[in-house]
Design a protein around this motif. Structure first.
Motif, mmCIF file in Angstrom:
data_model
loop_
_atom_site.group_PDB
_atom_site.id
_atom_site.type_symbol
_atom_site.label_atom_id
_atom_site.label_comp_id
_atom_site.label_asym_id
_atom_site.label_seq_id
_atom_site.Cartn_x
_atom_site.Cartn_y
_atom_site.Cartn_z
ATOM 1 N N VAL A 187 -29.837 -9.925 25.256
ATOM 2 C CA VAL A 187 -31.239 -10.329 25.296
ATOM 3 C C VAL A 187 -31.303 -11.593 26.146
ATOM 4 O O VAL A 187 -30.640 -12.584 25.839
ATOM 5 N N VAL A 188 -32.072 -11.558 27.219
ATOM 6 C CA VAL A 188 -32.202 -12.695 28.123
ATOM 7 C C VAL A 188 -33.622 -13.210 28.061
ATOM 8 O O VAL A 188 -34.577 -12.428 28.185
ATOM 9 N N THR A 189 -33.783 -14.510 27.877
ATOM 10 C CA THR A 189 -35.126 -15.078 27.811
ATOM 11 C C THR A 189 -35.099 -16.548 28.181
ATOM 12 O O THR A 189 -34.033 -17.177 28.257
ATOM 13 N N LEU A 190 -36.286 -17.088 28.417
ATOM 14 C CA LEU A 190 -36.461 -18.503 28.728
ATOM 15 C C LEU A 190 -36.980 -19.249 27.522
ATOM 16 O O LEU A 190 -37.897 -18.792 26.837
ATOM 17 N N THR A 191 -36.387 -20.401 27.269
ATOM 18 C CA THR A 191 -36.956 -21.336 26.308
ATOM 19 C C THR A 191 -37.796 -22.347 27.095
ATOM 20 O O THR A 191 -38.008 -22.198 28.300
ATOM 21 N N GLU A 192 -38.237 -23.395 26.427
ATOM 22 C CA GLU A 192 -38.998 -24.444 27.123
ATOM 23 C C GLU A 192 -38.151 -25.189 28.144
ATOM 24 O O GLU A 192 -38.687 -25.827 29.052
ATOM 25 N N SER A 193 -36.802 -25.084 28.033
ATOM 26 C CA SER A 193 -35.943 -25.899 28.898
ATOM 27 C C SER A 193 -34.654 -25.205 29.326
ATOM 28 O O SER A 193 -33.773 -25.854 29.876
ATOM 29 N N SER A 194 -34.532 -23.900 29.102
ATOM 30 C CA SER A 194 -33.272 -23.234 29.430
ATOM 31 C C SER A 194 -33.467 -21.735 29.584
ATOM 32 O O SER A 194 -34.478 -21.159 29.149
ATOM 33 N N LEU A 195 -32.454 -21.115 30.206
ATOM 34 C CA LEU A 195 -32.325 -19.660 30.265
ATOM 35 C C LEU A 195 -31.137 -19.299 29.397
ATOM 36 O O LEU A 195 -30.059 -19.893 29.539
ATOM 37 N N VAL A 196 -31.324 -18.337 28.474
ATOM 38 C CA VAL A 196 -30.251 -18.020 27.525
ATOM 39 C C VAL A 196 -29.980 -16.520 27.516
ATOM 40 O O VAL A 196 -30.857 -15.702 27.804
ATOM 41 N N GLY A 197 -28.718 -16.172 27.155
ATOM 42 C CA GLY A 197 -28.311 -14.796 26.944
ATOM 43 C C GLY A 197 -27.731 -14.646 25.554
ATOM 44 O O GLY A 197 -26.833 -15.412 25.173
ATOM 45 N N LEU A 198 -28.239 -13.684 24.782
ATOM 46 C CA LEU A 198 -27.827 -13.478 23.400
ATOM 47 C C LEU A 198 -27.225 -12.090 23.227
ATOM 48 O O LEU A 198 -27.699 -11.122 23.833
ATOM 49 N N ASN A 199 -26.201 -11.995 22.402
ATOM 50 C CA ASN A 199 -25.634 -10.693 22.052
ATOM 51 C C ASN A 199 -26.711 -9.861 21.369
ATOM 52 O O ASN A 199 -27.284 -10.270 20.353
ATOM 53 N N LEU A 223 -24.409 -16.221 23.982
ATOM 54 C CA LEU A 223 -23.299 -15.943 24.886
ATOM 55 C C LEU A 223 -23.201 -16.995 25.984
ATOM 56 O O LEU A 223 -22.108 -17.400 26.368
ATOM 57 N N TRP A 224 -24.355 -17.431 26.489
ATOM 58 C CA TRP A 224 -24.372 -18.418 27.561
ATOM 59 C C TRP A 224 -25.755 -19.054 27.619
ATOM 60 O O TRP A 224 -26.741 -18.510 27.094
ATOM 61 N N SER A 225 -25.815 -20.211 28.238
ATOM 62 C CA SER A 225 -27.078 -20.924 28.399
ATOM 63 C C SER A 225 -26.988 -21.794 29.641
ATOM 64 O O SER A 225 -25.920 -22.327 29.955
ATOM 65 N N VAL A 226 -28.093 -21.916 30.369
ATOM 66 C CA VAL A 226 -28.139 -22.760 31.552
ATOM 67 C C VAL A 226 -29.458 -23.528 31.526
ATOM 68 O O VAL A 226 -30.499 -22.974 31.189
ATOM 69 N N PRO A 227 -29.439 -24.825 31.830
ATOM 70 C CA PRO A 227 -30.690 -25.602 31.796
ATOM 71 C C PRO A 227 -31.695 -25.091 32.832
ATOM 72 O O PRO A 227 -31.323 -24.724 33.952
ATOM 73 N N PHE A 228 -32.960 -25.065 32.441
ATOM 74 C CA PHE A 228 -34.060 -24.779 33.366
ATOM 75 C C PHE A 228 -35.242 -25.601 32.861
ATOM 76 O O PHE A 228 -36.074 -25.135 32.084
ATOM 77 N N ILE A 229 -35.287 -26.834 33.304
ATOM 78 C CA ILE A 229 -36.162 -27.837 32.707
ATOM 79 C C ILE A 229 -37.448 -27.981 33.512
ATOM 80 O O ILE A 229 -37.420 -28.136 34.733
ATOM 81 N N HIS A 259 -34.571 -19.431 41.414
ATOM 82 C CA HIS A 259 -33.115 -19.556 41.308
ATOM 83 C C HIS A 259 -32.505 -18.244 40.822
ATOM 84 O O HIS A 259 -33.118 -17.503 40.050
ATOM 85 N N ALA A 260 -31.292 -17.986 41.271
ATOM 86 C CA ALA A 260 -30.545 -16.803 40.840
ATOM 87 C C ALA A 260 -29.216 -17.232 40.242
ATOM 88 O O ALA A 260 -28.584 -18.182 40.705
ATOM 89 N N PHE A 261 -28.807 -16.493 39.205
ATOM 90 C CA PHE A 261 -27.544 -16.792 38.521
ATOM 91 C C PHE A 261 -26.719 -15.511 38.411
ATOM 92 O O PHE A 261 -27.246 -14.425 38.156
ATOM 93 N N THR A 262 -25.422 -15.665 38.597
ATOM 94 C CA THR A 262 -24.480 -14.579 38.349
ATOM 95 C C THR A 262 -23.968 -14.729 36.927
ATOM 96 O O THR A 262 -23.495 -15.806 36.538
#
Length: 418
Positions: A226-238, A245-251, A278-281
């Motif tokens: 499950v991939v979604t945006l929070t108020e300050s990040s992009l996250v991936g959940l099992n 699983l992973w998180s990257v800042p997107f502020i 922006h694109a992420f691998t």
């Protein structure tokens, strides 16, 4: 003979309406793949010189997009202090059922011109219609009768005392699980996996407040996420457990992470009004996952427009130059072309068969060729009398378009002889 004739007429009508009813399954946010792509069978083969209205009905206010499934149209709206959920016959526009309930959501004082929702688009799955209002009330309705099957009230976690302006993430059904994203900047956020039949919680991921984008499910190296945006990040959940699983800042300073992520098969693409695109691998490193920056284009700032991918090119609408359509190379982020500008504050972008549909918030619909080399407009229409913030729904014989207060089914107008 009379009975036989009536049977023949009835059968003929059923067969005539069947393609419209069953070819059209636009059952949730951004369509069947949640990617803004309508198969060729679900849209017009050729675009007419003009449209006429097969029907138009008042539906109340809101930003939620209509959805269509099984020959019915469902729309979520608001009138005063009540939320309204309506089912219409797709062919005629006749009301099949309508439900309403009190909704006490009050808009944030920093956004006095904004409506009080709803923002999220409903989802139809397994004979149920799922709606999520701006105040965080999730409802499951019987799609055939309109009976309320269950309701989960998450309004205690929705606060508009800081920057948050209302729940906007559209519900998502993937496999046998319903996913929703709720909360606010002051109360924190949650992504929930629920049983669609009962609303029972399967798992919950707890984090910072949500953005306004809607979650998607992607498969990366055999791992569904499950991939979604929070108020300050992009996250991936099992998808099975909710594990981060992973998180990257997107502020963003105003927490306006609104664009639904796009999965290209190799990259996750996101954009924001101040951060750019922006694109992420996403890749596995041993037992861990990483989101590695692939490319950035800070000059293309998509505010509320989720782009669409076609033939290795991303087509979208940037807030630059008072709104301009853009095409980006999906592999590098390079701009392939950009329109002159002044194309509106917002635009919904779809791929309808072999055509690119661009509906601005000023009710202008552009049909363009998905051409990576140039912006080529094939047709241009004015399709509504009010602002069009909702995404249109492509039909085999036209479109559904929602404006500020009404919903219309548009069909090709009669062409002059010759």
């Amino acid at each position: 003979m009379v009975h036989a004739a009536r049977w023949v007429v009835s059968a003929t009508l059923v067969l005539a309406l069947a393609p419209l009813a069953w070819a059209q399954e636009w059952a949730g946010w951004r369509g069947p793949g949640r990617d803004g792509i309508a198969p060729a069978a679900q849209t017009l083969e050729t675009w007419p010189e003009a449209f006429s209205r097969a029907w138009e009905v008042p539906v109340g206010e809101g930003y939620s997009s209509p959805v269509a499934s099984g020959g019915r149209v469902f729309v979520h709206s608001r009138s005063g202090d009540r939320e309204i959920v309506t089912a219409l016959d797709l062919a005629s526009g006749a009301q099949l059922w309508q439900q309403d309930y009190p909704a006490g959501f009050v808009q944030n004082t920093i956004a006095p011109a904004e409506l009080r929702g709803p923002f999220a688009t409903p989802t139809v799955d397994g004979g149920r219609l799922f709606t999520l209002d701006a105040g965080g009330v999730l409802s499951a309705w019987d799609a055939a009768s309109g009976a309320l099957e269950w309701r989960n009230d998450y309004s205690a976690s929705v606060s508009v005392t800081d920057l948050f302006c209302g729940t906007a993430a559209s519900p998502l059904v993937a496999g046998a699980t319903l996913f929703v994203q709720i909360g606010s900047d002051t109360a924190g956020g949650r992504v929930l996996a629920l049983d669609p039949a009962t609303g029972r919680e399967i798992w919950a991921w707890v984090g910072v407040g949500p953005g306004y984008a809607s979650p998607i499910v992607v498969d990366v190296e055999g791992q569904r996420q499950v991939v979604t945006l929070t108020e300050s990040s992009l996250v991936g959940l099992n998808v099975a457990t909710g594990e981060l699983l992973w998180s990257v800042p997107f502020i963003d300073e105003w927490h306006e992470n609104t664009v639904t992520p796009v999965w290209t098969g190799t990259h996750l693409v996101i954009s924001g009004p101040r951060q750019g695109t922006h694109a992420f691998t996403i890749r596995r490193q041993g037992n861990d996952w990483q989101a590695v920056p692939a490319w950035s284009n800070v000059g293309v700032t998509m505010y509320m427009t989720s782009p669409v991918l076609a033939g290795g090119t991303l087509y979208g609408h940037s807030s630059t130059r008072s709104g301009q359509f853009v095409a980006l190379d999906a592999g590098t982020g390079d701009v392939r072309w950009a329109s002159e500008g002044r194309e509106g504050e917002h635009a919904s972008v779809l791929m309808a068969g072999d055509d690119l549909l661009l509906l601005t918030s000023d009710a202008e619909l552009f049909v363009a060729a998905p051409d990576a080399e140039a912006f080529t407009v094939v047709r241009h229409y004015d399709v509504a009398n009010g602002a069009t913030w909702a995404m249109p729904v492509p039909l085999p014989d036209g479109l559904l378009v929602r404006d500020a207060t009404s919903l219309a089914r548009l069909v090709p107008a009669n062409q002059p002889p010759g």
